[in-house]
Design an enzyme around this catalytic site. Sequence first.
Site, PDB file in Angstrom:
ATOM      1  N   THR A 111       0.834  -1.199   0.000  1.00 30.01           N
ATOM      2  CA  THR A 111       0.000   0.000   0.000  1.00 30.01           C
ATOM      3  C   THR A 111       0.878   1.262   0.000  1.00 30.01           C
ATOM      4  OG1 THR A 111      -0.174  -0.181   2.419  1.00 30.01           O
ATOM      5  CG2 THR A 111      -1.976  -1.094   1.116  1.00 30.01           C
ATOM      6  N   ASP A 112       0.375   2.331  -0.636  1.00 24.14           N
ATOM      7  CA  ASP A 112       1.131   3.574  -0.782  1.00 24.14           C
ATOM      8  C   ASP A 112       1.049   4.429   0.478  1.00 24.14           C
ATOM      9  OD1 ASP A 112       1.454   2.685  -3.360  1.00 24.14           O
ATOM     10  OD2 ASP A 112      -0.134   3.949  -4.190  1.00 24.14           O
ATOM     11  N   LYS A 113       1.735   5.551   0.431  1.00 22.87           N
ATOM     12  CA  LYS A 113       1.733   6.525   1.518  1.00 22.87           C
ATOM     13  C   LYS A 113       0.310   6.961   1.853  1.00 22.87           C
ATOM     14  CE  LYS A 113       3.150  11.271   2.501  1.00 22.87           C
ATOM     15  NZ  LYS A 113       3.754  12.491   1.954  1.00 22.87           N
ATOM     16  N   VAL A 115      -2.252   5.260   2.683  1.00 19.60           N
ATOM     17  CA  VAL A 115      -3.311   4.276   2.406  1.00 19.60           C
ATOM     18  C   VAL A 115      -3.458   3.337   3.600  1.00 19.60           C
ATOM     19  CG1 VAL A 115      -4.026   2.381   0.893  1.00 19.60           C
ATOM     20  CG2 VAL A 115      -2.941   4.419  -0.077  1.00 19.60           C
ATOM     21  N   LEU A 258       1.024   0.449  -9.139  1.00 19.99           N
ATOM     22  CA  LEU A 258       1.150   1.666  -8.360  1.00 19.99           C
ATOM     23  C   LEU A 258       0.220   2.755  -8.910  1.00 19.99           C
ATOM     24  CD1 LEU A 258       2.804   3.154  -6.115  1.00 19.99           C
ATOM     25  CD2 LEU A 258       4.349   3.878  -7.947  1.00 19.99           C
TER      26      LEU A 258
END
Length: 390
Positions: A111-113, A115, A258
């Site tokens: 998971t990204d920043k 999230v 992404l």
Amino acid sequence: MSEGSRDECTAKLLKRANEENEDSADKVQATKRLKAEGEPTEDDKKYPKKKVVLLLAYSGKGYYGMQRNPGTSQFRTIEDALVTSLIKSGCIPENHGEDMKKMSFQRCARTDKGVSAAGQVVSLKLRLMEDIIPKINEHLPSQIRVLGLKRVTQGFNSKNNCDARTYAYMLPTVAFSPKDYDTGNIAGFRLEPETLQRANRLFALYKGTHNFHNFTSQKAASDPSARRYIIEMSCGEPFICSSTEFAVITVRGQSFMLHQIRKMIGLVIAVIRGYAKEEVMERSWGSEKVDVPKAPGLGLVLERVHFDRYNKKFGGDGLHETLEWVNEEEAIKTFKEAHIYPTIVETECQEGSMVSWMSTLPIHDFEASATNTQEKKEKDNAEITGNDSD
């Protein structure tokens, strides 16, 4: 001594020397192995390492995504907190924290920043001690929790064995407002049923296999990995939270690149708001480079991951459990209501990340290729403050 006896004696001496050399080589290899892995501790003897999966839930606010990045301690991630807790609780040796390959660590989704996740799953080898979940949670911040643990096969890999992933995206419905609506009045907006139906018709276009090279970064149209299979995508009925109307978009697919989900949502919002024509969606799957806007990361949540093939193969063998979390559903629901949803609503109402991002939509030129609009975007971005959640 006869010549035959001498030869026999020489042969025995050579054999003994070779055996001694082999023993010496084995001892050297064993010593090297011990140095690499460390001497077995009392914990290792008492609690032999076993391959397991952990069910994780976390609020991503304040963290730079899930995956650990060694050497960048100023950018803390969810895995940084988890590994520290595993060491402090005695579940893994300290040197496993420095080299995660030693514990065969693998996350199901990166998971990204910013999230969050309600159903992240990681696989690893750890010391299976008593009351292990409370011991791990004791050293975790309240916004990160281990909610479940199950034994798995030795060769299990949470990323490779995952069949599909389900994400949810919570957003204020003002995102679907007409372009001339006063976004300063978020609380006053209510989503019309016809607009919701149109949004769901557009989301349904994503179903099936498409080339999503325009929905991520640095991916060529010719790259086979850009082809992704979407199982379902839809937006649910709106609801009121803190005087503001919200809705939740759900998407299930085999895997995602992404920023892919955020761009899928961003493009539909651009169409609904009248900045782009519907045909741009079909065009975005072609070889042409299309400028696709990326919605904020705040509302994105990894809801659950699916292991249908693994469950079918091993779930009924009498030795392994199915990787389904029926008994943990209540704990998942409680965590979301305590840590994930309130954070999304509070942050959105205070910081207005969605409205701020919406103000950048006029920058995008959906008629031209992305290459032609890049310079314009960079110039205009200096004047308009956008979302920086990634």
